[in-house]
Design an enzyme around this catalytic site. Structure first.
Site, PDB file in Angstrom:
ATOM      1  N   ASP A   1      -2.052   5.337  -5.265  1.00 28.69           N
ATOM      2  CA  ASP A   1      -2.230   4.400  -4.151  1.00 28.69           C
ATOM      3  C   ASP A   1      -2.356   2.970  -4.663  1.00 28.69           C
ATOM      4  OD1 ASP A   1      -2.833   3.052  -1.856  1.00 28.69           O
ATOM      5  OD2 ASP A   1      -4.756   4.012  -1.503  1.00 28.69           O
TER       6      ASP A   1
ATOM      7  N   ASP B   1       0.822  -1.205   0.000  1.00 33.63           N
ATOM      8  CA  ASP B   1       0.000   0.000   0.000  1.00 33.63           C
ATOM      9  C   ASP B   1       0.854   1.253   0.000  1.00 33.63           C
ATOM     10  OD1 ASP B   1      -1.914   1.858   0.341  1.00 33.63           O
ATOM     11  OD2 ASP B   1      -2.658   1.107   2.241  1.00 33.63           O
TER      12      ASP B   1
END
Length: 382
Positions: free
Chosen positions: A231, A22
């Protein structure tokens, strides 16, 4: 070894295949001394074959050290009763009620030079001992934890760069099986395009960039500039409402197929056809004429009986918020699986459908105190 690291990249020495890294958050946390964690037995997850996941126990590690509240990177210090107390953490993510909490621990991450398998590096980092997870984590979307790769000082890339083990950059490559590989210190080829990161509330807390225009094929839409988060924890892409509508309508005008509504699905523009249509690429233009191309902007849901069902995997963010560019993969989404614990239908790790249900609020911003310093300067564009 340190000199070599300046021109080589590093990879985890073992277990480097990952399902959910992430770049929208900073902390690396793993299941540890579990009070409330997802099941770790391989029987719950179809992609793990017969290999069970392990629960980390700092007291059984000869290299672990307590990370005290007195440390400058302990963001929860105001809630501590004593400076010598072990630093607690809580990270909240975009999906509803999804979080991880526990205690921070200092330990060693083992890395290897990708060019020389015989060389290795032992890097001291901070790890979240994830005692209690909630929300989607209990459904198995990341049973072995999350590696945050954001620009905060507590992230793994920041620790590696500060120790002089590598250049302050990394690359991530995903394959068609929801997995991939991380290369710490990878700067990309000399011809790599790049764009500057932008601050959020006067600080560089996430990988935020500015898009100057959205183009469909060779046609650039007017007034489609916006800021967006990069992201990798998000599977798909989110655009501000007005820009989303323009982009979606323009793409829709190029699609010669029957509209197919998907009940309960996350996307508005879905279709069914016998022949997959050719759709122009979406180009995001940045400063200095650099651009990012999305070559295949459609997502195939299923192929059956000569028909193809597909959607435009872009959604609108809430009014007044920026966009989110995820790591969309051009592949068929797996069918919906039963919840963890069902012996007849193991839960995959994780399905695109599970990930796409998260709200369009970035985990890089939600539930996080901004870091004071940063070293990451630019995002690379293919």
């Amino acid at each position: 070894m340190n000199l070599g690291a300046k021109s080589q990249s590093l990879v985890p020495s073992e277990g480097s295949k990952t399902t959910l890294d992430d770049s929208g958050s900073d902390l690396l946390w793993i299941p540890c001394n579990c009070v409330q964690c997802a099941p770790l037995a391989s029987t719950y997850y179809s992609s793990l074959a017969t290999k069970d996941l392990n629960e980390y126990n700092p007291s059984a590690s000869t290299t672990s050290k307590v990370f005290p509240c007195s440390h400058k990177l302990c963001e929860s210090a105001p809630a501590c009763e004593s400076p010598k107390e072990q630093c607690p953490y809580t990270v909240s993510y975009a999906s509803y009620n999804t979080s991880s909490s526990g205690l921070l621990v200092e330990d060693v991450l083992h890395l290897a030079y990708s060019a020389k398998a015989s060389s290795s590096v032992k890097a001291r980092i901070v790890v979240g001992c994830g005692k209690k997870q909630s929300g989607k984590f209990l459904e198995g979307i990341a049973p072995d934890g999350v590696m945050g790769l954001g620009p905060g000082e507590i992230s793994v890339p920041s620790f590696l760069a500060k120790a002089g083990l590598m250049r302050n950059s990394f690359s991530m490559c995903f394959d068609e099986e929801d997995s991939g590989r991380i290369y710490f210190g990878d700067m990309g080829p000399s011809t790599q395009q790049s764009t500057l990161f932008l601050p959020y509330n006067n600080d560089f807390v996430a990988y935020i960039v500015g898009v100057e225009a959205c183009c469909i094929g060779n046609s650039c839409l007017k007034q489609t500039n916006f800021t967006t988060l990069i992201d990798s924890g998000q599977s798909f892409t989110f655009l501000p409402e007005v820009i989303y509508r323009e982009v979606a309508l323009e793409i829709d005008s190029h699609i010669n197929a029957t509209v197919k509504k998907i009940d309960g699905g996350p996307w508005e523009y879905c279709y069914e056809t016998s022949v997959m249509p050719k759709v122009p690429a979406i180009k995001l233009k940045f400063s200095s004429n650099n651009s990012f191309l999305i070559h295949k902007p459609l997502f195939v849901l299923q192929r059956s009986q000569g028909l193809v069902q597909f959607c435009l995997p872009i959604s609108a963010t809430e009014e007044g918020t920026g966009g989110v560019i995820g790591r969309q993969e051009d592949k068929i989404a797996p069918p919906q699986e039963a919840s963890p614990g069902s012996p007849s239908s193991p839960n995959p790790l994780p399905t695109e459908e599970q990930q796409s249900r998260s709200h369009a609020v970035s985990p890089a911003i939600a539930g996080k105190t901004p870091s004071k310093h940063h070293q990451h300067h630019a995002a690379s564009l293919p």
